[in-house]
Design a protein around this motif. Structure first.
Motif, mmCIF file in Angstrom:
data_model
loop_
_atom_site.group_PDB
_atom_site.id
_atom_site.type_symbol
_atom_site.label_atom_id
_atom_site.label_comp_id
_atom_site.label_asym_id
_atom_site.label_seq_id
_atom_site.Cartn_x
_atom_site.Cartn_y
_atom_site.Cartn_z
ATOM 1 N N GLY A 21 37.024 43.758 35.333
ATOM 2 C CA GLY A 21 37.324 44.088 36.720
ATOM 3 C C GLY A 21 38.790 43.886 37.086
ATOM 4 N N SER A 22 39.554 43.252 36.192
ATOM 5 C CA SER A 22 40.985 43.034 36.440
ATOM 6 C C SER A 22 41.781 44.283 36.074
ATOM 7 C CB SER A 22 41.504 41.874 35.585
ATOM 8 O OG SER A 22 40.867 40.683 35.921
ATOM 9 N N ARG A 23 42.955 44.373 36.633
ATOM 10 C CA ARG A 23 43.875 45.461 36.295
ATOM 11 C C ARG A 23 45.015 44.914 35.458
ATOM 12 N NH1 ARG A 23 42.648 50.255 38.304
ATOM 13 N NH2 ARG A 23 41.399 50.305 40.177
ATOM 14 N N ARG A 40 45.594 41.088 36.875
ATOM 15 C CA ARG A 40 45.444 40.713 38.283
ATOM 16 C C ARG A 40 44.045 41.124 38.739
ATOM 17 N NH1 ARG A 40 48.216 38.705 42.075
ATOM 18 N NH2 ARG A 40 50.202 38.946 41.024
ATOM 19 N N SER A 41 43.392 40.177 39.409
ATOM 20 C CA SER A 41 42.074 40.452 39.983
ATOM 21 C C SER A 41 42.016 39.838 41.374
ATOM 22 C CB SER A 41 40.961 39.877 39.097
ATOM 23 O OG SER A 41 40.937 38.478 39.209
ATOM 24 N N ARG A 42 40.863 39.870 41.987
ATOM 25 C CA ARG A 42 40.718 39.275 43.315
ATOM 26 C C ARG A 42 40.858 37.766 43.276
ATOM 27 N NH1 ARG A 42 36.214 42.866 46.432
ATOM 28 N NH2 ARG A 42 37.134 44.855 45.844
ATOM 29 N N GLU A 43 40.565 37.163 42.112
ATOM 30 C CA GLU A 43 40.682 35.706 41.969
ATOM 31 C C GLU A 43 42.121 35.255 41.752
ATOM 32 O OE1 GLU A 43 38.258 37.173 39.585
ATOM 33 O OE2 GLU A 43 36.875 37.152 41.265
ATOM 34 N N LYS A 87 42.095 49.503 34.492
ATOM 35 C CA LYS A 87 41.119 48.482 34.846
ATOM 36 C C LYS A 87 40.286 48.168 33.606
ATOM 37 C CE LYS A 87 37.686 47.531 38.389
ATOM 38 N NZ LYS A 87 36.978 48.095 39.540
#
Length: 98
Positions: A21-23, A40-43, A87
Motif C-alpha cells: 500500500g506504500s508508494r 511513504r504510506s499513511r503511517e 504503489k
C-alpha cells in the motif's frame, strides 16, 4: 545467520505490514550492490535497504541514509524512471523458497 525459507517468510511478513500500500518516493543506489527505496504510506515514511553483497546479503528497514554518488548509476536511473510513484501491491514468496 543463514537466510533460509522460514526466516525469509517472517521477514516478508514484517516488510509487508508497512510496504503493501506504500508508494515508492525515491530510489538511491549508494553502492554497486545496494539499493535504498524510500517508501511513504499513511503511517509515515521508511527506507527499505536491499543489499546483495556476497558477505552481507540483507533486506530491512533502516534509518541510516548512506551517502550516494554524485552521478547515479544507470540501473538507479532506470529504476527511478519506471518505479518512482509506483504503489507496492504485494510482497510474495513461493512457498518457503529463498
Amino acid at each position: 545467520m543463514a537466510l533460509d525459507g522460514i526466516y525469509l517468510h517472517h521477514l516478508k511478513s514484517e516488510i509487508s505490514s508497512f510496504a503493501v500500500g506504500s508508494r515508492i518516493e525515491k530510489i538511491h543506489q549508494p553502492s554497486r550492490e545496494e539499493l535504498v527505496l524510500s517508501l511513504r504510506s499513511r503511517e509515515g515514511a521508511k527506507k527499505l535497504l536491499l543489499s546483495c553483497r556476497a558477505d552481507s546479503a540483507r533486506i530491512h528497514f533502516t534509518e541510516y541514509a548512506p551517502e550516494n554518488p554524485a552521478k547515479p548509476p544507470m540501473l538507479c536511473m532506470l529504476l527511478r524512471k519506471h518505479l518512482t510513484g509506483a504503489k507496492i501491491m504485494a510482497v510474495s514468496q513461493d512457498g518457503l523458497e529463498r
